[in-house]
Design a protein around this motif. Structure first.
Motif, mmCIF file in Angstrom:
data_model
loop_
_atom_site.group_PDB
_atom_site.id
_atom_site.type_symbol
_atom_site.label_atom_id
_atom_site.label_comp_id
_atom_site.label_asym_id
_atom_site.label_seq_id
_atom_site.Cartn_x
_atom_site.Cartn_y
_atom_site.Cartn_z
ATOM 1 N N THR A 47 0.835 -1.196 0.000
ATOM 2 C CA THR A 47 0.000 0.000 0.000
ATOM 3 C C THR A 47 0.874 1.252 0.000
ATOM 4 N N ARG A 48 0.243 2.406 -0.157
ATOM 5 C CA ARG A 48 0.980 3.662 -0.313
ATOM 6 C C ARG A 48 1.837 4.010 0.897
ATOM 7 N N ASN A 49 1.408 3.572 2.077
ATOM 8 C CA ASN A 49 2.171 3.954 3.273
ATOM 9 C C ASN A 49 3.299 2.983 3.576
ATOM 10 N N MET A 50 3.528 2.023 2.697
ATOM 11 C CA MET A 50 4.630 1.079 2.890
ATOM 12 C C MET A 50 5.866 1.558 2.140
ATOM 13 N N ASP A 51 7.022 1.275 2.695
ATOM 14 C CA ASP A 51 8.288 1.643 2.077
ATOM 15 C C ASP A 51 8.667 0.581 1.040
ATOM 16 N N LEU A 52 8.845 1.003 -0.214
ATOM 17 C CA LEU A 52 9.133 0.045 -1.283
ATOM 18 C C LEU A 52 10.453 -0.694 -1.056
ATOM 19 N N ALA A 53 11.462 0.022 -0.590
ATOM 20 C CA ALA A 53 12.760 -0.604 -0.368
ATOM 21 C C ALA A 53 12.662 -1.705 0.687
ATOM 22 N N GLN A 54 11.917 -1.437 1.752
ATOM 23 C CA GLN A 54 11.740 -2.452 2.790
ATOM 24 C C GLN A 54 11.005 -3.666 2.255
ATOM 25 N N GLN A 55 9.976 -3.430 1.468
ATOM 26 C CA GLN A 55 9.205 -4.538 0.914
ATOM 27 C C GLN A 55 10.050 -5.368 -0.054
ATOM 28 N N ALA A 56 10.929 -4.694 -0.803
ATOM 29 C CA ALA A 56 11.797 -5.408 -1.739
ATOM 30 C C ALA A 56 12.801 -6.284 -1.003
ATOM 31 N N GLU A 57 13.225 -5.862 0.183
ATOM 32 C CA GLU A 57 14.124 -6.688 0.984
ATOM 33 C C GLU A 57 13.409 -7.957 1.459
ATOM 34 N N LEU A 58 12.103 -7.822 1.741
ATOM 35 C CA LEU A 58 11.317 -8.971 2.195
ATOM 36 C C LEU A 58 10.953 -9.905 1.043
ATOM 37 N N ALA A 59 10.820 -9.327 -0.156
ATOM 38 C CA ALA A 59 10.446 -10.121 -1.335
ATOM 39 C C ALA A 59 11.341 -9.710 -2.505
ATOM 40 N N PRO A 60 12.612 -10.139 -2.498
ATOM 41 C CA PRO A 60 13.555 -9.671 -3.515
ATOM 42 C C PRO A 60 13.384 -10.326 -4.883
ATOM 43 N N GLU A 61 12.688 -11.472 -4.944
ATOM 44 C CA GLU A 61 12.589 -12.196 -6.209
ATOM 45 C C GLU A 61 11.150 -12.619 -6.520
ATOM 46 N N PRO A 62 10.225 -11.669 -6.600
ATOM 47 C CA PRO A 62 8.860 -12.031 -6.994
ATOM 48 C C PRO A 62 8.815 -12.384 -8.476
ATOM 49 N N GLU A 63 7.783 -13.082 -8.884
ATOM 50 C CA GLU A 63 7.621 -13.396 -10.303
ATOM 51 C C GLU A 63 7.344 -12.131 -11.107
ATOM 52 N N ALA A 64 6.558 -11.226 -10.511
ATOM 53 C CA ALA A 64 6.223 -9.963 -11.179
ATOM 54 C C ALA A 64 5.825 -8.947 -10.125
ATOM 55 N N VAL A 65 5.903 -7.685 -10.516
ATOM 56 C CA VAL A 65 5.496 -6.575 -9.640
ATOM 57 C C VAL A 65 4.502 -5.733 -10.423
ATOM 58 N N ILE A 66 3.245 -5.790 -10.031
ATOM 59 C CA ILE A 66 2.196 -5.038 -10.716
ATOM 60 C C ILE A 66 2.060 -3.677 -10.064
ATOM 61 N N VAL A 67 2.230 -2.638 -10.855
ATOM 62 C CA VAL A 67 2.058 -1.268 -10.356
ATOM 63 C C VAL A 67 0.629 -0.855 -10.678
ATOM 64 N N ALA A 68 -0.236 -0.882 -9.662
ATOM 65 C CA ALA A 68 -1.664 -0.669 -9.864
ATOM 66 C C ALA A 68 -2.145 0.649 -9.269
ATOM 67 N N VAL A 69 -1.230 1.595 -9.105
ATOM 68 C CA VAL A 69 -1.623 2.918 -8.617
ATOM 69 C C VAL A 69 -2.215 3.729 -9.769
ATOM 70 N N GLY A 70 -2.878 4.842 -9.452
ATOM 71 C CA GLY A 70 -3.420 5.706 -10.484
ATOM 72 C C GLY A 70 -2.338 6.387 -11.290
ATOM 73 N N GLU A 71 -2.732 6.927 -12.446
ATOM 74 C CA GLU A 71 -1.744 7.502 -13.361
ATOM 75 C C GLU A 71 -0.979 8.680 -12.757
ATOM 76 N N THR A 72 -1.621 9.467 -11.901
ATOM 77 C CA THR A 72 -0.923 10.616 -11.335
ATOM 78 C C THR A 72 0.141 10.202 -10.319
ATOM 79 N N ALA A 73 -0.022 9.026 -9.719
ATOM 80 C CA ALA A 73 0.948 8.544 -8.729
ATOM 81 C C ALA A 73 2.088 7.756 -9.368
ATOM 82 N N LEU A 74 1.968 7.428 -10.642
ATOM 83 C CA LEU A 74 2.948 6.550 -11.279
ATOM 84 C C LEU A 74 4.373 7.105 -11.276
ATOM 85 N N PRO A 75 4.607 8.369 -11.646
ATOM 86 C CA PRO A 75 6.000 8.848 -11.688
ATOM 87 C C PRO A 75 6.733 8.698 -10.362
#
Length: 255
Positions: free
Chosen positions: A36-64
């Motif tokens: 979710t938005r309040n989670m730190d991406l770097a921390q989550q990547a440390e917990l799951a460094p090798e997922p099959e895929a990462v779906i970015v499902a945020v709205g277009e304004t949040a994408l950049p």
């Protein structure tokens, strides 16, 4: 790797469409890691460094912002699903994601409604198509990059035309085309200019209009004016100002 060892799928943004994606992957036997938005991406990547895929499902304004903060270990696993998407949006971050042009709708309290098959391009296209097939959502796996660009433009034509015209007339896409073709034509001509500026090349307005109308026919009762319509109009006008374009029809709707 057997079924019990399938790598998980990370989903960043658990809105309506993200939840549909999650359900599809769960049915394929994969675990889903929600971010979710309040989670730190770097921390989550440390917990799951090798997922099959990462779906970015945020709205277009949040994408950049999301892409600018994307952990390196996830960058070659991305799937983008946003509206108003064009290659510049991921090329700015030197990415080569899988991209889907989503042609199904999911509103709160309602089941999925399909307009036309959703085209997918990229290394994870088959993976995503299999997950959506579990939910009876049709897709088309593309093998040509130019096809992807055309499909993204088609979706942009559909979203921008229906939303912006809806600010004036409301109603459905079927009614819009049946009763206001001249007005729609003027909007399309101005949207074409903006899309050409963003893409950096000329586009085939006639072919894209015909493709858009196929989607109109796929769900003629689809309402024109979503809640994002005023913001979409303002974004288009801001891009036009940046490009030095004059868009009299769209400007009249903003006044």
């Amino acid at each position: 790797m057997n079924d019990k060892q399938k790598a998980p799928v990370v989903i960043i943004g658990i809105g309506e469409i993200g939840s549909v994606m999650a359900r599809g992957f769960l049915r394929t036997g994969r675990s889903v890691i929600p971010v979710t938005r309040n989670m730190d991406l770097a921390q989550q990547a440390e917990l799951a460094p090798e997922p099959e895929a990462v779906i970015v499902a945020v709205g277009e304004t949040a994408l950049p912002e999301i892409l600018s903060n994307m952990p390196d270990v996830w960058k070659d696993r991305l799937i983008l699903i946003q509206n108003e998407l064009l290659p510049k949006d991921w090329q700015a971050f030197d990415l080569e994601p899988t991209v889907i042009s989503v042609w199904f709708e999911k509103k709160k309290g309602q089941d999925v409604k399909v307009v036309v098959p959703s085209p997918i391009y990229g290394q994870h296209a088959k993976l995503l198509a299999e997950a959506l097939a579990e939910l009876d959502i049709p897709t088309e796996v593309l093998t040509d990059y130019d096809q992807l660009v055309f499909e993204l433009l088609r979706k942009n034509y559909y979203i921008l035309t229906s939303n912006i015209a809806g600010l004036k007339y409301g109603g459905t896409v079927g009614e819009l085309w049946a009763n206001h073709q001249d007005f729609v034509g003027r909007i399309l001509a101005e949207i074409q200019q903006v899309q050409e500026y963003l893409l950096g090349e000329k586009i085939d307005n006639n072919a894209l209009t015909c493709a858009m109308l196929v989607a109109f026919e796929g769900d003629p009762d689809h309402g024109c004016m979503g809640r994002s319509a005023p913001a979409r109009l303002q974004r288009v006008l801001a891009i036009a100002e940046e490009a030095g374009l004059t868009l009299p029809t769209l400007e009249s709707l903003a006044s």
